[in-house]
Design an enzyme around this catalytic site. Structure first.
Site, mmCIF file in Angstrom:
data_model
loop_
_atom_site.group_PDB
_atom_site.id
_atom_site.type_symbol
_atom_site.label_atom_id
_atom_site.label_comp_id
_atom_site.label_asym_id
_atom_site.label_seq_id
_atom_site.Cartn_x
_atom_site.Cartn_y
_atom_site.Cartn_z
ATOM 1 N N HIS A 89 -12.938 4.232 -1.656
ATOM 2 C CA HIS A 89 -11.709 4.268 -0.865
ATOM 3 C C HIS A 89 -10.807 5.331 -1.462
ATOM 4 O O HIS A 89 -10.672 5.427 -2.684
ATOM 5 C CB HIS A 89 -11.009 2.904 -0.891
ATOM 6 C CG HIS A 89 -9.942 2.780 0.155
ATOM 7 N ND1 HIS A 89 -10.212 2.374 1.440
ATOM 8 C CD2 HIS A 89 -8.618 3.016 0.099
ATOM 9 C CE1 HIS A 89 -9.078 2.370 2.142
ATOM 10 N NE2 HIS A 89 -8.102 2.757 1.353
ATOM 11 N N ASP A 167 -3.124 -7.131 5.827
ATOM 12 C CA ASP A 167 -2.989 -5.702 5.504
ATOM 13 C C ASP A 167 -2.864 -4.877 6.777
ATOM 14 O O ASP A 167 -2.055 -3.945 6.830
ATOM 15 C CB ASP A 167 -4.168 -5.196 4.663
ATOM 16 C CG ASP A 167 -4.035 -3.692 4.431
ATOM 17 O OD1 ASP A 167 -2.975 -3.274 3.918
ATOM 18 O OD2 ASP A 167 -4.942 -2.933 4.792
ATOM 19 N N ARG A 174 4.356 -0.467 7.561
ATOM 20 C CA ARG A 174 4.760 0.498 6.518
ATOM 21 C C ARG A 174 4.760 1.918 7.068
ATOM 22 O O ARG A 174 5.601 2.733 6.714
ATOM 23 C CB ARG A 174 3.807 0.400 5.323
ATOM 24 C CG ARG A 174 4.021 -0.861 4.493
ATOM 25 C CD ARG A 174 2.880 -1.070 3.507
ATOM 26 N NE ARG A 174 2.674 0.057 2.637
ATOM 27 C CZ ARG A 174 1.458 0.459 2.224
ATOM 28 N NH1 ARG A 174 0.367 -0.179 2.584
ATOM 29 N NH2 ARG A 174 1.361 1.504 1.439
ATOM 30 N N SER A 189 -2.774 -3.138 -0.675
ATOM 31 C CA SER A 189 -3.364 -2.803 0.615
ATOM 32 C C SER A 189 -4.825 -2.384 0.453
ATOM 33 O O SER A 189 -5.726 -2.903 1.111
ATOM 34 C CB SER A 189 -2.552 -1.662 1.250
ATOM 35 O OG SER A 189 -3.259 -1.029 2.274
ATOM 36 N N LYS A 193 -8.378 -5.203 1.255
ATOM 37 C CA LYS A 193 -9.459 -4.867 2.205
ATOM 38 C C LYS A 193 -10.797 -4.779 1.498
ATOM 39 O O LYS A 193 -11.807 -5.226 2.005
ATOM 40 C CB LYS A 193 -9.215 -3.465 2.799
ATOM 41 C CG LYS A 193 -8.243 -3.353 3.911
ATOM 42 C CD LYS A 193 -8.348 -1.996 4.579
ATOM 43 C CE LYS A 193 -7.714 -0.861 3.813
ATOM 44 N NZ LYS A 193 -6.277 -0.754 3.836
HETATM 45 N N1 URA Z 1 -4.925 3.386 1.812
HETATM 46 C C1 URA Z 1 -4.741 2.086 2.139
HETATM 47 O O1 URA Z 1 -5.662 1.399 2.544
HETATM 48 N N2 URA Z 1 -3.514 1.577 1.996
HETATM 49 C C2 URA Z 1 -2.472 2.279 1.539
HETATM 50 O O2 URA Z 1 -1.411 1.739 1.426
HETATM 51 C C3 URA Z 1 -2.668 3.637 1.213
HETATM 52 C C4 URA Z 1 -3.912 4.172 1.356
#
Ligand code: URA
Length: 430
Positions: A89, A167, A174, A189, A193
């Site tokens: 990620h 999220d 956000r 966040s 996930k």
């Molecule tokens: N990627 C995410 O999943 N969440 C964030 O807040 C920033 C980048």
């Protein structure tokens, strides 16, 4: 214990800690519509300004994981053998299309990548928005299909759906309330996930620089350490690379343009920085998955990664034979004088592309797949007066003026090449 939103908001506004119970209440209440978006926006801004300590961040993350389902791939087998799963990620960058070649490389090397992906956030692009520029592609995939794709293709890229639904709601809120660049909100966040998604291991690409949400190295390092610790707490082996995001990655920024550049990389070409980062992240992922003896760079040269990418797109309904969309209108920026291209500021490019229509300014807004920007001269290249430097694309030409204003503030032509920086700055493990 009973709670009410104004008291919880005031607690954080005044710089005090939120209790575990207050965090559980607020995340559950917002997920199920008992807390209004206005109230959650105020709390997010209070968190943005006052921060949360590690304990609060860990509880906020756990509450988001508990808001939905958790997948488990430990029983996955291929040819009778356990099939290792691993994901990556990125914390968000400009021109960051790495996921597309990366999942294909890792799948070609024999691991499986279940990737719950997001949409664009602020000035940064999102993998789902990019992939949806391919005709027919859908990120809405059932859990059974994810499992089947991991077995057959080695990868699935899907909207988180019922994984950490808190999220999804907070992410969208956000994005439109100026509360993205918060260390605890980013950490929770990302990790909620990824913990819910059930991969066996995780590699994080934590961006640092002008185009990243964390612009200083100490903050990016703290974000990486927080996420690695959250992973360890939830039994998810996690490592992080700190990578440079002062310049955009590659030469294409914008949804369809980035897919086209990813296809170049998968065909064995493409910009050197995109190839380098893909290969570095693939090595980390394969090491965590326990796979050795596979050279990620080779899979880009011999077409095996491209085969996986085509299979992945086809499995999710996409048709790569249909040309990718291109913005109906274009404008080219040319060099006002001869010299050497200086640094290209990632934030300026990200904002220009967002202004062209590739990102959102209202919830649920449809993004323009063909909007974006092509960079013709990379930092350090010689330029002659009148040569094209950038081409901008959009379907709505009234956007050019503001996009140009963002871009013009983000590059210079000088006499000497800009300082060279390493793409990978550091590696952080628990
Ligand atoms: N990627 C995410 O999943 N969440 C964030 O807040 C920033 C980048």
């Amino acid at each position: 214990m009973s709670f009410d939103a104004p008291t919880v908001i005031r607690t954080k506004r005044d710089g005090r800690r939120l209790s575990d119970e207050a965090i559980d209440w607020v995340i559950d209440g917002y997920t199920h519509g008992r807390i209004a978006a206005e109230q959650m926006s105020a709390l997010l801004m209070a968190v943005f300004l006052r921060g949360m300590d590690y304990g609060e961040t860990a509880r906020w993350t756990a509450a988001m994981v508990a808001s939905g389902e958790r997948l488990d791939f430990t029983a996955l087998r291929r040819g009778g053998n356990p099939l290792p799963t691993v994901d990556k990620h990125s914390t968000g960058g400009v021109g960051d299309k790495i996921t597309l070649p990366l999942v294909s490389v890792v799948a070609a090397c024999g691991a499986a990548v279940p990737q719950a992906s997001g949409r664009g956030l602020g000035h940064t692009g999102g993998t789902l928005d990019k992939l949806e520029s391919i005709a027919g592609f859908s990120g809405v995939v059932s859990n059974d299909q994810v499992r089947q794709q991991l077995h057959d293709v080695g990868a699935a890229i899907f909207a988180a759906g019922q994984l950490a639904p808190a999220d999804a709601k907070l992410y969208a809120l956000r994005d439109i309330t100026g509360t993205v660049e918060s260390l605890p909100l980013i950490a929770s966040s990302v990790m909620s996930k990824k913990i819910a998604e059930g991969a066996g291991a995780l590699v994080l690409d934590v961006k640092v620089g002008s185009g990243a949400f964390m612009q200083s190295e100490p903050l990016a390092r703290e974000l990486a350490e927080t996420m690695v610790a959250l992973g360890a707490e939830h039994g998810l082996p996690t490592c992080a690379l700190l990578t440079d995001m002062n310049r955009p990655l590659g030469a294409a920024v914008g949804n369809a343009l980035e897919v086209a550049e990813a296809l170049e990389v998968l065909a064995g070409g493409g910009p050197a920085d995109v190839v380098e980062l893909t290969v570095c992240l693939a090595r980390e992922m394969l090491a965590l998955a326990g796979i050795d003896g596979c050279d990620p760079a080779q899979t880009l040269q011999d077409g095996t990664a491209m085969d996986r990418f085509r299979a992945l797109i086809a499995a999710q309904g996409g048709d790569l034979a249909i040309p990718l969309p291109v913005g109906k209108y274009s404008e080219t920026v040319t060099a006002a004088r001869s010299g050497t291209m200086g640094d290209i500021d990632a934030m300026a490019v990200g904002l220009a592309v967002w202004r062209l229509g590739a990102g959102r300014s209202r919830p649920g807004e449809v993004v323009q797949s063909g909007a974006g920007l092509q960079i013709h001269r990379q930092p350090g290249s010689p330029v002659a007066a009148g040569e094209p430097l950038f081409t901008l694309y959009t379907d709505t030409p009234e956007r050019f003026e503001q996009a140009m204003a963002e871009l013009n503030a983000g590059f210079t032509i000088g006499h000497s090449p800009p300082t060279r920086r390493s793409l990978v700055i550091d590696r952080i493990t628990s």
